[in-house]
Scaffold this active site. Structure first.
Site, PDB file in Angstrom:
ATOM      1  N   HIS A  37       0.769  -1.149  -0.131  1.00 18.30           N
ATOM      2  CA  HIS A  37       0.042  -0.097  -0.005  1.00 18.30           C
ATOM      3  C   HIS A  37       0.802   1.309  -0.034  1.00 18.30           C
ATOM      4  CE1 HIS A  37      -2.675  -2.903   2.213  1.00 18.30           C
ATOM      5  NE2 HIS A  37      -3.513  -2.519   1.287  1.00 18.30           N
ATOM      6  N   GLN A  61     -17.866  -6.654  -1.560  1.00 19.42           N
ATOM      7  CA  GLN A  61     -17.064  -7.512  -2.454  1.00 19.42           C
ATOM      8  C   GLN A  61     -16.705  -8.926  -1.825  1.00 19.42           C
ATOM      9  OE1 GLN A  61     -14.082  -4.233  -2.454  1.00 19.42           O
ATOM     10  NE2 GLN A  61     -12.562  -6.142  -2.189  1.00 19.42           N
TER      11      GLN A  61
HETATM   12  P1  AMP Z   1      -6.605  -3.843  -0.281  1.00 15.42           P
HETATM   13  O1  AMP Z   1      -6.431  -3.057   0.760  1.00 15.42           O
HETATM   14  O2  AMP Z   1      -6.144  -5.289  -0.579  1.00 15.42           O
HETATM   15  O3  AMP Z   1      -7.704  -3.540  -1.026  1.00 15.42           O
HETATM   16  O4  AMP Z   1      -5.414  -3.305  -1.548  1.00 15.42           O
HETATM   17  C1  AMP Z   1      -5.323  -1.805  -1.723  1.00 15.42           C
HETATM   18  C2  AMP Z   1      -4.490  -1.409  -3.006  1.00 15.42           C
HETATM   19  O5  AMP Z   1      -3.345  -1.873  -2.804  1.00 15.42           O
HETATM   20  C3  AMP Z   1      -5.117  -2.278  -4.236  1.00 15.42           C
HETATM   21  O6  AMP Z   1      -4.925  -1.439  -5.221  1.00 15.42           O
HETATM   22  C4  AMP Z   1      -3.923  -3.416  -4.297  1.00 15.42           C
HETATM   23  O7  AMP Z   1      -3.814  -4.059  -5.602  1.00 15.42           O
HETATM   24  C5  AMP Z   1      -2.739  -3.046  -3.600  1.00 15.42           C
HETATM   25  N1  AMP Z   1      -1.644  -3.811  -3.231  1.00 15.42           N
HETATM   26  C6  AMP Z   1      -2.157  -4.850  -2.290  1.00 15.42           C
HETATM   27  N2  AMP Z   1      -1.142  -5.654  -1.968  1.00 15.42           N
HETATM   28  C7  AMP Z   1      -0.104  -4.850  -2.851  1.00 15.42           C
HETATM   29  C8  AMP Z   1       1.180  -5.232  -2.989  1.00 15.42           C
HETATM   30  N3  AMP Z   1       2.029  -6.460  -2.328  1.00 15.42           N
HETATM   31  N4  AMP Z   1       2.103  -4.475  -3.739  1.00 15.42           N
HETATM   32  C9  AMP Z   1       1.557  -3.727  -4.441  1.00 15.42           C
HETATM   33  N5  AMP Z   1       0.300  -3.156  -4.296  1.00 15.42           N
HETATM   34  C10 AMP Z   1      -0.459  -3.898  -3.558  1.00 15.42           C
END
Ligand code: AMP
Length: 282
Positions: A37, A61
């Site tokens: 993030h 979701q």
């Molecule tokens: P989430 O909190 O899981 O919904 O993720 C929020 C954002 O962070 C989304 O756009 C994810 O694709 C991105 N994200 C999650 N894990 C990673 C990672 N390991 N590397 C880069 N971006 C990430």
């Protein structure tokens, strides 16, 4: 750092910022923040005048109520990390703020064939839910640039489609997957792994790297089967292990040596479902 909980506050604040010519970057998250993030935030902070980060665990979701209930929540730590990173605005809405008329009877988005492949096949309605929340968040924040992670490859493709449906002038910036030193893709769900599960979890990225190293034109089933075997040996229950066209996500079983490919995996280690992907070509 400004913390806002009401949509109207965000709308008004952004109008004010835009009236002075500020460029706005937006990083939507579900919290339990990690360096993945933070890499999106860093990029947004570099490329924009003001960066908004939202934290909202979106109920629509989650097709699995247990997964929703168990989703890690670490708000205090998240706010600390966001402040340290130099985030300008945090949007922390509650469910009523995002879904004022409730979460039933929501509109349907025409997401095309992508909606029902891979993640869509194993998590019915997941991408409708993602679209619901993104539609609302984007209408509140109205950023110039939107930052999302390649970690959620299919999600990025669907959000790109949503931007077209919404006919908005927002640029989606897809950022590379951040990994732990052993290769495991960073994920909020990794917090739920015990020591033994954490050790085994690295198998997913090992299988992806194995595909990349061993990719040759022709029948892909020998490497796919070997990858499945590696996951089985580590007690994974796999939803899918697939090599797909990088632009359509259609399954590719026989490679012509030219088509752009991405490998995608979703698998459970006990109760925790992990996903990862790797571009195999180019
Ligand atoms: P989430 O909190 O899981 O919904 O993720 C929020 C954002 O962070 C989304 O756009 C994810 O694709 C991105 N994200 C999650 N894990 C990673 C990672 N390991 N590397 C880069 N971006 C990430």
């Amino acid at each position: 750092m400004i913390l806002l909980k009401k949509s109207a506050q965000v709308v008004n604040y952004i109008i004010q910022l835009k009236s002075t010519g500020s460029q706005i970057g937006f990083v939507p998250t579900m919290g339990a923040l990690h360096n993945g993030h933070l890499s999106l935030l860093e990029k947004s902070l570099m490329e924009n005048d003001e960066t908004v980060c939202s934290i909202f665990v979106n109920p629509t979701q989650f097709n699995d109520a247990h997964d929703f209930r168990k989703y890690p929540i670490t708000i205090e730590k998240d706010l600390y990390l966001l402040e340290q990173a130099g985030t300008h605005i945090v949007f922390l809405p509650d469910v009523n703020e995002i879904y004022p008329t409730g979460i039933n009877h929501l509109q349907n988005f025409d997401l095309g064939a992508l909606e029902n492949l891979l993640e869509g096949a194993f998590r019915p309605n997941h991408f409708q839910g993602v679209s619901q929340v993104m539609y609302r968040l984007l209408n509140i924040v109205h950023p110039h640039n939107l930052y999302m992670g390649q970690k959620d490859y299919q999600q990025c493709m669907l959000v790109q489609r949503l931007l077209q449906i919404m006919k908005v002038n927002i640029t989606l910036k897809i950022c590379p997957t951040q990994r732990e030193t052993d290769g495991l893709a960073m994920s909020s769900r990794n917090m739920r792994l015990n020591d033994d599960e954490r050790k085994k979890a690295v198998t997913i990225s090992k299988v992806l790297a194995f595909f990349k190293e061993n990719l040759r034109p022709g029948d892909l089933s020998p490497i796919i089967n070997k990858g499945k075997e590696m996951l089985d040996q580590n007690q994974f229950k796999t939803d899918y292990v697939q090599v797909s066209d990088a632009h359509t996500l259609e399954k590719v079983s026989n490679w012509d040596g030219k088509q752009s490919l991405v490998a995608l995996i979703a698998a459970f280690i006990n109760e925790v479902r992990l996903i990862d992907n790797m571009i195999l070509t180019g």
